[in-house]
Design a protein around this motif. Structure first.
Motif, PDB file in Angstrom:
ATOM      1  N   SER A 280       0.796  -1.096   0.027  1.00 34.99           N
ATOM      2  CA  SER A 280       0.116  -0.075  -0.086  1.00 34.99           C
ATOM      3  C   SER A 280       0.841   1.303   0.010  1.00 34.99           C
ATOM      4  O   SER A 280       0.468   2.257  -0.523  1.00 34.99           O
ATOM      5  CB  SER A 280      -0.852   0.101   1.213  1.00 34.99           C
ATOM      6  OG  SER A 280      -1.642  -1.145   1.132  1.00 34.99           O
ATOM      7  N   ARG A 284       0.809   4.265  -2.793  1.00 33.52           N
ATOM      8  CA  ARG A 284       0.399   5.533  -2.261  1.00 33.52           C
ATOM      9  C   ARG A 284       1.520   6.565  -2.880  1.00 33.52           C
ATOM     10  O   ARG A 284       1.279   7.805  -3.150  1.00 33.52           O
ATOM     11  CB  ARG A 284       0.378   5.699  -1.023  1.00 33.52           C
ATOM     12  CG  ARG A 284      -0.324   7.006  -0.209  1.00 33.52           C
ATOM     13  CD  ARG A 284      -0.841   6.806   1.077  1.00 33.52           C
ATOM     14  NE  ARG A 284      -1.791   5.979   1.445  1.00 33.52           N
ATOM     15  CZ  ARG A 284      -1.748   4.667   2.163  1.00 33.52           C
ATOM     16  NH1 ARG A 284      -0.367   4.042   2.374  1.00 33.52           N
ATOM     17  NH2 ARG A 284      -2.810   4.071   2.018  1.00 33.52           N
ATOM     18  N   SER A 303      -8.010  -1.773  -4.968  1.00 35.79           N
ATOM     19  CA  SER A 303      -7.457  -0.335  -4.932  1.00 35.79           C
ATOM     20  C   SER A 303      -7.482   0.048  -6.258  1.00 35.79           C
ATOM     21  O   SER A 303      -6.930  -0.648  -7.187  1.00 35.79           O
ATOM     22  CB  SER A 303      -6.840  -0.096  -3.812  1.00 35.79           C
ATOM     23  OG  SER A 303      -5.519  -0.658  -4.182  1.00 35.79           O
ATOM     24  N   ARG A 304      -7.239   1.517  -6.723  1.00 34.42           N
ATOM     25  CA  ARG A 304      -6.848   2.093  -7.713  1.00 34.42           C
ATOM     26  C   ARG A 304      -6.478   3.497  -7.491  1.00 34.42           C
ATOM     27  O   ARG A 304      -6.798   4.045  -6.610  1.00 34.42           O
ATOM     28  CB  ARG A 304      -8.139   2.060  -8.714  1.00 34.42           C
ATOM     29  CG  ARG A 304      -9.082   2.963  -8.422  1.00 34.42           C
ATOM     30  CD  ARG A 304     -10.631   2.854  -9.372  1.00 34.42           C
ATOM     31  NE  ARG A 304     -11.206   3.909  -9.081  1.00 34.42           N
ATOM     32  CZ  ARG A 304     -12.123   3.983  -8.199  1.00 34.42           C
ATOM     33  NH1 ARG A 304     -12.190   3.007  -7.488  1.00 34.42           N
ATOM     34  NH2 ARG A 304     -13.146   4.862  -8.135  1.00 34.42           N
ATOM     35  N   LEU A 310      -5.010   7.503  -4.166  1.00 36.80           N
ATOM     36  CA  LEU A 310      -5.092   5.883  -3.811  1.00 36.80           C
ATOM     37  C   LEU A 310      -6.399   5.715  -3.333  1.00 36.80           C
ATOM     38  O   LEU A 310      -6.848   6.171  -2.412  1.00 36.80           O
ATOM     39  CB  LEU A 310      -4.084   5.404  -3.348  1.00 36.80           C
ATOM     40  CG  LEU A 310      -4.105   3.815  -2.833  1.00 36.80           C
ATOM     41  CD1 LEU A 310      -3.986   3.079  -4.249  1.00 36.80           C
ATOM     42  CD2 LEU A 310      -3.101   3.440  -1.830  1.00 36.80           C
ATOM     43  N   ASP A 312     -10.396   3.118  -2.678  1.00 37.96           N
ATOM     44  CA  ASP A 312     -10.688   1.705  -2.635  1.00 37.96           C
ATOM     45  C   ASP A 312     -11.607   1.681  -3.737  1.00 37.96           C
ATOM     46  O   ASP A 312     -12.428   2.460  -3.998  1.00 37.96           O
ATOM     47  CB  ASP A 312     -11.499   1.342  -1.368  1.00 37.96           C
ATOM     48  CG  ASP A 312     -10.407   0.959  -0.207  1.00 37.96           C
ATOM     49  OD1 ASP A 312      -9.076   0.880  -0.386  1.00 37.96           O
ATOM     50  OD2 ASP A 312     -10.877   1.073   1.071  1.00 37.96           O
ATOM     51  N   THR A 313     -11.647   0.402  -4.317  1.00 42.55           N
ATOM     52  CA  THR A 313     -12.606   0.093  -5.252  1.00 42.55           C
ATOM     53  C   THR A 313     -13.943   0.247  -4.907  1.00 42.55           C
ATOM     54  O   THR A 313     -14.397  -0.364  -3.811  1.00 42.55           O
ATOM     55  CB  THR A 313     -12.204  -1.204  -6.160  1.00 42.55           C
ATOM     56  OG1 THR A 313     -11.113  -0.995  -6.545  1.00 42.55           O
ATOM     57  CG2 THR A 313     -13.165  -1.372  -7.050  1.00 42.55           C
TER      58      THR A 313
END
Length: 562
Positions: A280, A284, A303-304, A310, A312-313
């Motif tokens: 992560s 980031r 995530s995207r 950044l 969460d989907t």
């Protein structure tokens, strides 16, 4: 010579293409002799034919030379799934047709000068074959789409193919697919850098090439920082670019930002990196480097990176956009934490009815079992589950099956696909057997495609099927099953009265002796309909009968998915 027969053949082989022109479909005629396939083609007038489909035809060099000469003016050519015959001399014939170096006594040379789309998916090409073909590709100035998925292309040939993407060249290539082609970071670096400079490129597929590692990170950053005026998608699913690779990409982007190279055009570049092993923190860091820039979206699954952030989907939005007629197809998008969010969404949305849940390619393993069981338990209308191409082990499958039986979920689930997971072994098969042996088991379709299943494993499975009264379709294709396992299948058919279809495509240990033995058992079972085999080198045309057929049967009647 019979004009009525020729007319019949033409109606069978020719269909119209959208936008005009015609296509000749000779697909899946692998057991028709090559000279007869060529004769069929000669019934078709060559004028106005834009597309020729030779998928799974067993094309050899002579057949290919004859057909390409006859249809030399085509725009689209598919040679997909000819892995047993496309190497060596057949590959040379294709290269000669691309270059125009194929004159014969009394016949002039010809060239596929109009070719725009070429599909060589799963043709068994080795690196020496690809090197030969690359010389031909470099002569095709009109080529726009090239698919080389599932061939051993390698780095050296990937570097050659990168020349087709050179912005200063006359080439028109806009789509290049190299999924599972044994390409490493050196080849990927060349392809990504050329794509970064070339606005003509709309799609580059490099998924399932695990040799692409952190060394390709800098090139990824150059791509993310490149100026684009046209949309482009890049697939890097199931590669090995991890945290160090993303950190190197972030440095490249920062350098470009300081030089003011990034554009504000929204979503011109879509990069998919599902199953990335990056942390992560590294994601980031890359997001911070792209802060305030909206030209690229990078999808990691759960995530995207979007608009330099950044996030969460949005699983609910993803679910609703994919949901159609009760089918929710959520592939390459979730990971374990995403499945947990999916469970919460379904729990809080009783009005959302899902009958068929497909969680393909989501990097799920046994840690996801409690959440999956909760989803199945809460969703009374959910009758079909696909966990195709994830990371479940044999022990993981046993635990899942135990929970399914323990929680009583077996009463609802009718279709289960665990294909492309290494679940072969005593544990996994014992778990399935216990499920199938339950008196209230409702399972009708079971997908075990490409699961590392051996003869000793099917012993457990087939013993359970002697008592099971629900299963209608069984897919065991691409496993390590030999004549011994096939004989056990036949012995099971002497007892089982409910199984209708079975699939054992590409089980290379099966020979004619095994097929002859199982055929005797099948004749004594008036309920069993068809055993589907295909692309097994040891089999001749004679083994295929009314109940033993060549090919793949999706069996939509019983809901087999993926």
């Amino acid at each position: 010579a019979d004009s009525d027969k020729d007319s019949e053949v033409r109606q069978l082989l020719i269909s119209s293409l959208p936008g005009g022109g015609q296509t000749v479909n000779l697909a899946n005629n692998v057991h028709i002799p090559a000279n007869e396939v060529a004769s069929l083609a000669y019934c078709v007038p060559r004028s106005d034919v834009r597309s020729v489909d030779l998928t799974n035809c067993g094309v050899d060099a002579q057949m290919l030379q004859q057909l390409l000469r006859h249809f030399a003016s085509v725009d689209m050519l598919s040679l997909r799934d000819n892995k047993a015959t496309m190497t060596g001399s057949a590959c040379i014939e294709l290269q000669r047709a691309l270059v125009g170096n194929n004159a014969l006594p009394g016949k002039e040379a010809f060239r596929l000068r109009n070719l725009k789309e070429l599909c060589l998916y799963q043709c068994g090409l080795q690196q020496k074959d690809c090197k030969q073909l690359a010389k031909g590709f470099l002569k095709c100035l009109n080529l726009e789409v090239l698919q080389l998925n599932w061939n051993d292309v390698g780095d050296d040939n990937a570097v050659l193919l990168a020349g087709l993407l050179n912005v200063d060249s006359q080439y028109k290539l806009r789509e290049l697919v190299l999924t599972r082609c044994e390409i490493g970071s050196r080849g990927a670096t060349c392809l990504l850098k050329e794509t970064a400079r070339n606005n003509r490129v709309q799609h580059l597929g490099l998924s399932q090439n695990p040799k692409i590692d952190d060394d390709a990170g800098e090139a990824l950053g150059i791509l993310l920082a490149g100026e684009r005026s046209q949309k482009c998608s890049i697939l890097l699913n199931k590669v090995s670019i991890g945290s160090k690779g993303l950190e190197a990409a972030a440095v490249s982007v920062q350098q470009a930002v300081s030089a003011s190279h990034l554009q504000e055009n929204p979503h011109l570049l879509a990069v998919s990196m599902s199953e990335s092993k990056s942390s992560s923190e590294s994601r980031r860091m890359l997001a911070d480097a792209m802060k305030g820039r909206s030209h690229a979206v990078i999808n990691f699954g759960a995530s995207r990176i979007e608009h330099g952030c950044l996030v969460d989907t949005d699983v609910k939005a993803l679910l609703m956009s994919s949901l159609k007629n009760g089918v929710a197809d959520l592939r390459y998008n979730l990971e374990s934490k995403g499945v947990k969010r999916l469970q919460t969404v379904l729990e809080q949305s009783p009005d959302v009815q899902v009958s068929d849940l497909r969680l393909r390619n989501n990097q799920l393993d046994e840690t996801s079992i409690p959440v999956l069981v909760k989803i199945l338990d809460d969703s009374v209308g959910l009758h079909s589950l696909s966990l195709y191409d994830n990371n479940f082990s044999s022990v993981g499958l046993e635990r899942f099956c135990h929970k399914v039986v323990e929680e009583g979920i077996y009463q609802n689930l009718r279709c289960f696909n665990i294909g492309r997971n290494p679940v072969g072994g005593q544990h996994g098969m014992t778990g399935l057997a216990n499920w199938l042996l339950n008196d209230e088991c409702q399972l009708q379709s079971l997908g075990l495609y490409f699961c590392n299943i051996s003869d000793s494993d099917v012993t457990i499975l087939f013993e359970a099927l002697k008592s099971n009264t629900s299963l209608r379709f069984l897919d065991l294709g691409w496993n390590d099953i030999t004549d011994d396992g096939l004989q056990q299948f036949g012995e099971m058919l002497l007892v089982n009265a409910t199984l209708r279809y079975a699939q054992m495509q590409n089980c290379q240990g099966i020979t004619e002796a095994g097929v002859e033995a199982v055929a005797k058992c099948m004749r004594r079972n008036r309920y069993f309909n068809t055993l589907w085999l295909g692309q097994i080198k040891a089999l001749s045309d004679d083994v295929f009968t009314e109940k033993i057929k060549n090919g793949y049967h999706r069996c939509d009647d019983y809901g087999l998915v993926d």
